[in-house]
Design a protein around this motif. Structure first.
Motif, PDB file in Angstrom:
ATOM      1  N   ALA A  24      -5.825 -58.498 -16.445  1.00 41.68           N
ATOM      2  CA  ALA A  24      -4.365 -58.381 -16.483  1.00 41.68           C
ATOM      3  C   ALA A  24      -3.886 -57.977 -17.873  1.00 41.68           C
ATOM      4  CB  ALA A  24      -3.725 -59.703 -16.062  1.00 41.68           C
ATOM      5  N   TYR A  25      -4.450 -58.593 -18.903  1.00 36.21           N
ATOM      6  CA  TYR A  25      -4.002 -58.256 -20.251  1.00 36.21           C
ATOM      7  C   TYR A  25      -4.574 -56.933 -20.750  1.00 36.21           C
ATOM      8  CZ  TYR A  25      -1.156 -62.296 -20.728  1.00 36.21           C
ATOM      9  OH  TYR A  25      -0.139 -63.191 -20.559  1.00 36.21           O
ATOM     10  N   MET A  26      -5.718 -56.510 -20.232  1.00 33.71           N
ATOM     11  CA  MET A  26      -6.205 -55.156 -20.555  1.00 33.71           C
ATOM     12  C   MET A  26      -5.284 -54.108 -19.926  1.00 33.71           C
ATOM     13  SD  MET A  26      -8.650 -55.305 -22.636  1.00 33.71           S
ATOM     14  CE  MET A  26      -9.358 -53.683 -22.559  1.00 33.71           C
ATOM     15  N   ARG A  31      -0.953 -50.147 -20.687  1.00 34.56           N
ATOM     16  CA  ARG A  31       0.427 -49.709 -20.492  1.00 34.56           C
ATOM     17  C   ARG A  31       1.151 -49.563 -21.824  1.00 34.56           C
ATOM     18  NH1 ARG A  31       2.827 -53.662 -16.075  1.00 34.56           N
ATOM     19  NH2 ARG A  31       4.685 -52.404 -16.433  1.00 34.56           N
ATOM     20  N   LYS A  32       0.858 -50.459 -22.765  1.00 32.92           N
ATOM     21  CA  LYS A  32       1.479 -50.364 -24.096  1.00 32.92           C
ATOM     22  C   LYS A  32       1.008 -49.116 -24.840  1.00 32.92           C
ATOM     23  CE  LYS A  32       3.622 -54.436 -24.886  1.00 32.92           C
ATOM     24  NZ  LYS A  32       4.957 -54.585 -25.424  1.00 32.92           N
ATOM     25  N   PHE A  49       7.505 -59.723 -26.624  1.00 36.36           N
ATOM     26  CA  PHE A  49       6.691 -58.508 -26.675  1.00 36.36           C
ATOM     27  C   PHE A  49       6.049 -58.177 -25.329  1.00 36.36           C
ATOM     28  CE2 PHE A  49       6.299 -60.283 -31.055  1.00 36.36           C
ATOM     29  CZ  PHE A  49       7.080 -59.326 -31.683  1.00 36.36           C
ATOM     30  N   GLY A  50       6.605 -58.700 -24.236  1.00 41.17           N
ATOM     31  CA  GLY A  50       6.073 -58.407 -22.908  1.00 41.17           C
ATOM     32  C   GLY A  50       4.799 -59.147 -22.563  1.00 41.17           C
ATOM     33  N   LEU A  51       4.516 -60.257 -23.257  1.00 40.30           N
ATOM     34  CA  LEU A  51       3.254 -60.969 -23.028  1.00 40.30           C
ATOM     35  C   LEU A  51       3.199 -61.665 -21.671  1.00 40.30           C
ATOM     36  CD1 LEU A  51       2.532 -62.454 -26.549  1.00 40.30           C
ATOM     37  CD2 LEU A  51       1.428 -60.528 -25.427  1.00 40.30           C
ATOM     38  N   ALA A  56       4.358 -61.759 -14.353  1.00 43.13           N
ATOM     39  CA  ALA A  56       5.450 -61.269 -13.518  1.00 43.13           C
ATOM     40  C   ALA A  56       4.941 -60.241 -12.505  1.00 43.13           C
ATOM     41  CB  ALA A  56       6.546 -60.659 -14.385  1.00 43.13           C
ATOM     42  N   ASP A  57       4.021 -59.390 -12.924  1.00 44.77           N
ATOM     43  CA  ASP A  57       3.447 -58.404 -12.002  1.00 44.77           C
ATOM     44  C   ASP A  57       2.667 -59.091 -10.885  1.00 44.77           C
ATOM     45  OD1 ASP A  57       4.515 -56.327 -13.456  1.00 44.77           O
ATOM     46  OD2 ASP A  57       2.670 -55.911 -14.564  1.00 44.77           O
TER      47      ASP A  57
END
Length: 91
Positions: A24-26, A31-32, A49-51, A56-57
């Motif tokens: 998920a964080y990759m 996306r960033k 910072f959208g962490l 949420a996704d």
């Protein structure tokens, strides 16, 4: 027997949960990076910072409603993506 099942379940979840969080964080990192290549801000709506964006996704994915058309053949409608995926794996 129950303790064996419980132990096996915790081992399985101990591997699966960190792996899913890492993926998920990759995805968030990807996306960033794509947003910076296109001179956009990227996902920064949820959390600092959208962490929290992967969380949420994931919630949005589980909250989605499955839409089954009434006039479609449900067997074909459900099996066709599975067959396509299987054929893609076999090729």
């Amino acid at each position: 027997m129950f303790l064996f099942f419980l132990n096996t379940t915790f081992k399985f979840l101990g591997i699966l949960v960190p792996l899913l969080v890492a993926v998920a964080y990759m995805t968030l990192l990807e996306r960033k990076v794509m947003a910076s290549m296109q001179c956009r801000k990227g996902p920064n709506v949820v959390g600092i910072f959208g962490l929290l964006q992967p969380l949420a996704d994931g919630l949005k994915l589980f909250a989605k409603e499955t839409v089954l058309p009434l006039s479609a053949n449900l067997l074909i409608f459900i099996l066709s993506p599975c067959i396509t995926f299987l054929l893609a794996l076999l090729s």
